[in-house]
Scaffold this motif. Structure first.
Motif, mmCIF file in Angstrom:
data_model
loop_
_atom_site.group_PDB
_atom_site.id
_atom_site.type_symbol
_atom_site.label_atom_id
_atom_site.label_comp_id
_atom_site.label_asym_id
_atom_site.label_seq_id
_atom_site.Cartn_x
_atom_site.Cartn_y
_atom_site.Cartn_z
ATOM 1 N N MET A 119 5.323 -2.748 -0.077
ATOM 2 C CA MET A 119 4.511 -1.742 0.601
ATOM 3 C C MET A 119 3.450 -1.169 -0.343
ATOM 4 O O MET A 119 2.288 -1.000 0.039
ATOM 5 C CB MET A 119 5.413 -0.626 1.134
ATOM 6 C CG MET A 119 4.684 0.519 1.812
ATOM 7 S SD MET A 119 4.312 1.887 0.693
ATOM 8 C CE MET A 119 5.966 2.500 0.352
ATOM 9 N N LEU A 120 3.818 -0.907 -1.587
ATOM 10 C CA LEU A 120 2.871 -0.353 -2.548
ATOM 11 C C LEU A 120 1.781 -1.371 -2.888
ATOM 12 O O LEU A 120 0.620 -0.994 -3.098
ATOM 13 C CB LEU A 120 3.600 0.103 -3.814
ATOM 14 C CG LEU A 120 4.454 1.360 -3.636
ATOM 15 C CD1 LEU A 120 5.321 1.596 -4.871
ATOM 16 C CD2 LEU A 120 3.580 2.584 -3.371
ATOM 17 N N ARG A 121 2.139 -2.651 -2.944
ATOM 18 C CA ARG A 121 1.110 -3.675 -3.173
ATOM 19 C C ARG A 121 0.108 -3.687 -2.018
ATOM 20 O O ARG A 121 -1.103 -3.834 -2.229
ATOM 21 C CB ARG A 121 1.757 -5.058 -3.328
ATOM 22 C CG ARG A 121 2.473 -5.277 -4.646
ATOM 23 C CD ARG A 121 2.734 -6.751 -4.895
ATOM 24 N NE ARG A 121 3.570 -7.352 -3.856
ATOM 25 C CZ ARG A 121 4.897 -7.398 -3.895
ATOM 26 N NH1 ARG A 121 5.549 -6.859 -4.925
ATOM 27 N NH2 ARG A 121 5.584 -7.982 -2.931
ATOM 28 N N TYR A 122 0.619 -3.523 -0.801
ATOM 29 C CA TYR A 122 -0.249 -3.491 0.376
ATOM 30 C C TYR A 122 -1.201 -2.300 0.305
ATOM 31 O O TYR A 122 -2.406 -2.432 0.549
ATOM 32 C CB TYR A 122 0.614 -3.420 1.638
ATOM 33 C CG TYR A 122 -0.160 -3.401 2.926
ATOM 34 C CD1 TYR A 122 -0.598 -4.578 3.524
ATOM 35 C CD2 TYR A 122 -0.449 -2.197 3.575
ATOM 36 C CE1 TYR A 122 -1.315 -4.564 4.709
ATOM 37 C CE2 TYR A 122 -1.164 -2.169 4.763
ATOM 38 C CZ TYR A 122 -1.589 -3.358 5.323
ATOM 39 O OH TYR A 122 -2.294 -3.337 6.499
ATOM 40 N N LEU A 123 -0.670 -1.122 -0.041
ATOM 41 C CA LEU A 123 -1.511 0.064 -0.128
ATOM 42 C C LEU A 123 -2.522 -0.055 -1.268
ATOM 43 O O LEU A 123 -3.681 0.348 -1.121
ATOM 44 C CB LEU A 123 -0.643 1.311 -0.320
ATOM 45 C CG LEU A 123 0.278 1.691 0.846
ATOM 46 C CD1 LEU A 123 1.121 2.899 0.474
ATOM 47 C CD2 LEU A 123 -0.528 1.975 2.116
ATOM 48 N N SER A 124 -2.099 -0.617 -2.391
ATOM 49 C CA SER A 124 -3.016 -0.750 -3.525
ATOM 50 C C SER A 124 -4.141 -1.729 -3.228
ATOM 51 O O SER A 124 -5.211 -1.656 -3.839
ATOM 52 C CB SER A 124 -2.258 -1.185 -4.783
ATOM 53 O OG SER A 124 -1.728 -2.491 -4.621
ATOM 54 N N GLY A 125 -3.925 -2.642 -2.263
ATOM 55 C CA GLY A 125 -4.968 -3.572 -1.861
ATOM 56 C C GLY A 125 -6.008 -2.949 -0.950
ATOM 57 O O GLY A 125 -6.933 -3.629 -0.508
ATOM 58 N N ARG A 126 -5.876 -1.653 -0.672
ATOM 59 C CA ARG A 126 -6.823 -0.909 0.161
ATOM 60 C C ARG A 126 -6.976 -1.532 1.541
ATOM 61 O O ARG A 126 -8.077 -1.616 2.093
ATOM 62 C CB ARG A 126 -8.189 -0.826 -0.527
ATOM 63 C CG ARG A 126 -8.172 -0.011 -1.803
ATOM 64 C CD ARG A 126 -8.038 1.459 -1.495
ATOM 65 N NE ARG A 126 -7.874 2.265 -2.708
ATOM 66 C CZ ARG A 126 -7.995 3.584 -2.748
ATOM 67 N NH1 ARG A 126 -8.276 4.248 -1.650
ATOM 68 N NH2 ARG A 126 -7.802 4.243 -3.864
#
Length: 341
Positions: A119-126
């Protein structure tokens, strides 16, 4: 779809020509209206309407640096998310605001571990313009993680850690727990127990604090506490543990209506009549109290209004109106009297 003069879908260049403005001005007018005069904006809007022009989403995102979507982050097991009315009302409240702005809601359910890292990778990908976080726990560290990403975010419910660094919307859970307890004191109850929520969540912590404060103010003992997890099964388990410890209580304050529904079944199985032997007060008022036997007295948690307000605060951040603002909004609880107390 309406067609341009050459029979194809209308283009931005044709919108600009019909409006009598440059292509750049037409683009700015369509993508927010920044640095565009009122006359030019009106001309472009009229041309868009006449031609039936629809912006290309990919091209539009390059101009605005927006994705047109907002994440609702829920760090809970998916079986709880789809069975607890708290989350249903949260989803409805957030989506009501986003639909009015033609924005897409993205639901991210993530338990600690690999799901959370994904989930954090998804959010960090904007992939989203911002995030609304609900039902978070002390060890989630979502406040710090979202701050590191510099992603606009708002929490529904006060974080137990670093609450001064984030915008959040909450209800006064201490006041709600106190009001529930004071009702039982006024009724004449002298041995009032508590089925508390998780101690790693602000709602569980604060509602328990309100119960303790009311009992101490009344000069009554505050030693009868069992913790649950805001679920119906958790309420059943906590009620059984409570009865095994001390069956002499005549009042019971419960941290959620789902837990209270489970507790009512356990009390009935034990031969304890409600409210004759034990008066019971729950918390939330999200559709459960009308279906219990007897109907449950409860404290209303205005979650739909809170979710809507959180969504509006987030969009203000996304639009640059409250960048970095750690604003907090607190909604008052209200006591809803029914047959159980």
């Amino acid at each position: 779809m309406p067609r341009a003069s050459n029979g194809t879908a209308p283009t931005l260049d044709e919108v600009a020509r019909l409006a009598g403005v440059s292509r750049a001005t037409a683009s700015r007018a369509i993508n927010g209206g920044n640095r565009v005069s009122a006359d030019a904006l009106a001309a472009v809007q009229a041309a868009v309407s006449t031609l039936g022009y629809t912006p290309n989403p990919a091209a539009r995102s390059l101009v605005t640096r927006r994705t047109g979507s907002v994440a609702l982050v829920v760090p809970e097991p998916d079986e709880r998310v789809f069975s607890d009315p708290f989350f249903v009302h949260t989803l409805r409240g957030v989506n009501r605001v986003l639909v009015a702005r033609d924005l897409q809601l993205v639901l991210l359910i993530a338990r600690p571990g690999e799901e959370e890292r994904r989930m954090l990778r998804y959010l960090s990908g904007r992939h989203v313009d911002g995030a609304i976080v609900v039902s978070h726990h002390r060890n989630d560290r979502l406040v710090e993680q979202l701050a590191d990403l510099s992603l606009p975010s708002v929490f529904v419910g006060r974080p137990l850690t670093s609450a001064d660094k984030v915008a959040y919307v909450d209800t006064d859970n201490v006041a709600g727990g106190r009001a529930a307890t004071e009702l039982l004191v006024e009724r004449g109850c002298t041995r009032i127990a508590n089925l508390a929520g998780p101690s790693d969540m602000a709602a569980g912590h604060d509602r328990l604090a309100g119960w303790r404060g009311a009992l101490r103010a009344a000069g009554l003992p505050d030693d009868l506490v069992e913790h649950g997890d805001f679920t119906e099964a958790g309420g059943e388990d906590a009620a059984r543990r409570l009865l095994a410890r001390d069956a002499g209580f005549d009042g019971l304050v419960v941290a959620s209506d789902l837990m209270a529904a489970g507790a009512l079944r356990v009390l009935a199985d034990a031969g304890r009549r409600v409210p004759e032997d034990v008066a019971v007060v729950g918390y939330d008022d999200l559709g459960i109290p009308e279906r219990t036997t007897p109907a449950l007295t409860t404290v209303r948690n205005p979650i739909a209004e809170m979710a809507e307000h959180a969504a509006r605060l987030l969009l203000e951040q996304v639009d640059g109106q409250r960048a970095g603002s750690a604003i907090r909004v607190i909604f008052p609880p209200s006591l809803i009297r029914r047959a159980s107390a």
